[in-house]
Design an enzyme around this catalytic site. Structure first.
Site, PDB file in Angstrom:
ATOM      1  CB  VAL A   1       6.495  -4.122   3.301  1.00  0.00           C
ATOM      2  CG1 VAL A   1       7.948  -3.300   2.800  1.00  0.00           C
ATOM      3  CG2 VAL A   1       6.740  -5.675   3.703  1.00  0.00           C
ATOM      4  CE  LYS A   2       2.777  -8.812   6.569  1.00  0.00           C
ATOM      5  NZ  LYS A   2       3.697  -9.019   7.609  1.00  0.00           N
ATOM      6  CB  THR A   3      -2.746  -5.585   1.409  1.00  0.00           C
ATOM      7  OG1 THR A   3      -1.990  -6.963   1.137  1.00  0.00           O
ATOM      8  CG2 THR A   3      -3.119  -5.171   0.303  1.00  0.00           C
TER       9      THR A   3
ATOM     10  N   GLY B   1       0.946  -1.298   0.356  1.00  0.00           N
ATOM     11  CA  GLY B   1       0.156   0.168   0.121  1.00  0.00           C
ATOM     12  C   GLY B   1       0.701   1.632  -0.310  1.00  0.00           C
TER      13      GLY B   1
END
Ligand SMILES: *Cc1c(COP(=O)(O)O)cnc(C)c1O
Length: 395
Positions: free
Chosen positions: A185-187, A3
């Site tokens: 670094v996640k969605t 994201g």
């Protein structure tokens, strides 16, 4: 997947609203905060999005796992079944709870194999934590049936799979608690953050208290609050929650982009005779953060992994040989090295993690390569990537 690729004015506006009040704490300061409750607003939006009764936002996905274990009453000496292919945080949370991680085999979904589970159950087994790895589903409906039949708590690690579903039901809602991560670094990201979701009011109440030193959060005087039990500090700040709130509103767009990009690349790779794919129980519910494909054997996977890198195809991970997501190279875990003595080391039934033997998982992971799906790729970049990949993967 990440994201952070699409930060914009939406995130800036939310953060600015918090800074304008000066209240960075998620509780209290009712007057000064001018009605701005970013953590609470995020929780309500997440629970609505997932179709569950309750959500509690916290400082990380690792914290979410710790909170879920505590809320479900999993602690010292309890055995918790985990997969060997995950981010090590899943295992660390179990160890930090004083509980005992027990590894079980993967199936062709590259997630926990439901059929293999009963063979690792003992009379100390209390919970199973399947991980929906790289954005797609475990056979979570079958895993849930097995947990129900054996009277075990199911906690889902959906840290990499927000927005994914199985037969229309959101990942994270099959277990008694579901865990999400909003790390950098996640969605979707808060910078650092995480959440638990549940349909059970009592679990929510326990999670909410455990994440904040046991505070019951009743009334508006923090000093007068009761404490049912000891907890810790797993709180998120309003600044982090503000970023995540803007990101959550972008989730549907992120999923749409990932799905269409992945579909195009997957269709092209399907033309390569030596390439097969990780089994995805429900393609329509894949969050499509990664494309994971398999080569016929380890030698071919190593060769093609190098060929992709040489061709400039970035974002491809051969987990079997890196230190990141598969047990094989986790020396710190295999030697059970804590910063100090760990509760699990006091137990007679502490396993010898250097001797964990998972031949079926090894055989799968030795053949698997995962490629990150980025949001910022242009049509032309996707086309160039497809050409380079097909060339590198040709026999
Ligand atoms: C990222 C991740 C976690 C931990 O989340 P953090 O927010 O980084 O603590 C746990 N499990 C899985 C599968 C993850 O990918």
């Amino acid at each position: 997947m990440p994201g952070f690729e699409i930060f914009g004015d939406e995130e800036r506006r939310e953060v600015q609203e918090v800074l304008d009040t000066g209240v960075l704490f998620r509780y209290g300061f009712d007057g000064a905060r001018k009605g701005r409750w970013k953590a609470k607003e995020f929780e309500a939006a997440l629970a609505r999005r997932m179709g569950v009764g309750y959500s509690h936002l916290c400082s990380s996905g690792t914290a979410a796992l710790s909170i879920a274990l505590a809320a479900c009453g999993i602690g010292a000496g309890d055995e918790v079944v985990v997969p060997p292919f995950t981010f090590v945080a899943t295992v660390e949370a179990v160890i930090m709870a004083g509980a005992v991680p027990v590894f079980s085999e993967l199936d062709d979904t590259l997630c926990l194999d439901p059929d293999a589970l009963p063979s690792v159950f003992t009379d100390r087994t209390r919970a199973v934590i399947p991980v929906h790895m790289c954005g797609a589903q475990a056979r979570i409906d079958r895993i849930r049936d097995i947990c129900d039949r054996h009277g075990l708590v199911l906690i889902e690690d959906a840290c990499q799979a927000i927005g994914g579903t199985l037969n229309g039901k959101p990942l994270g809602t099959f277990g008694r608690m579901g865990c999400f991560s909003f790390d950098a670094v996640k969605t979707i990201t808060c910078g650092e953050g995480g959440a638990v979701i549940t349909d059970e009011k009592d679990l929510y109440r326990r999670a909410d208290a455990y994440a904040d030193h046991g505070h019951d959060h009743v009334g508006s005087d923090r000093g007068a609050e009761e404490h049912e039990f000891l907890g810790g500090n797993f709180r998120i700040s309003e600044l982090n929650a503000a970023v995540g709130l803007a990101q959550l509103r972008k989730l549907e767009g992120i999923l749409e982009t990932q799905r269409s990009t992945k579909k195009a690349i997957k269709a092209a790779l399907a033309q390569c005779p030596s390439v097969s794919f990780r089994h995805i129980p429900d393609e329509a519910g894949d969050s499509a953060t990664f494309l994971t494909f398999l080569l016929p054997d380890e030698a071919a996977a190593r060769e093609k992994s190098a060929a992709l890198a040489a061709a400039g195809v970035d974002g491809c991970f051969y987990w079997y040989a890196n230190n990141w997501h598969y047990i094989r190279q986790w020396e710190h875990l295999r030697q059970l090295k804590g910063a100090a003595r760990l509760p699990v080391q006091l137990l007679e039934h502490c396993p010898d993690y250097s001797a964990v033997h998972l031949p079926r998982s090894d055989a799968l992971m030795a053949r698997a390569i995962s490629m990150l799906i980025k949001l910022s790729w242009t049509e032309a970049e996707i086309e160039a990537r497809i050409q380079a990949m097909v060339k590198a993967l040709q026999d």
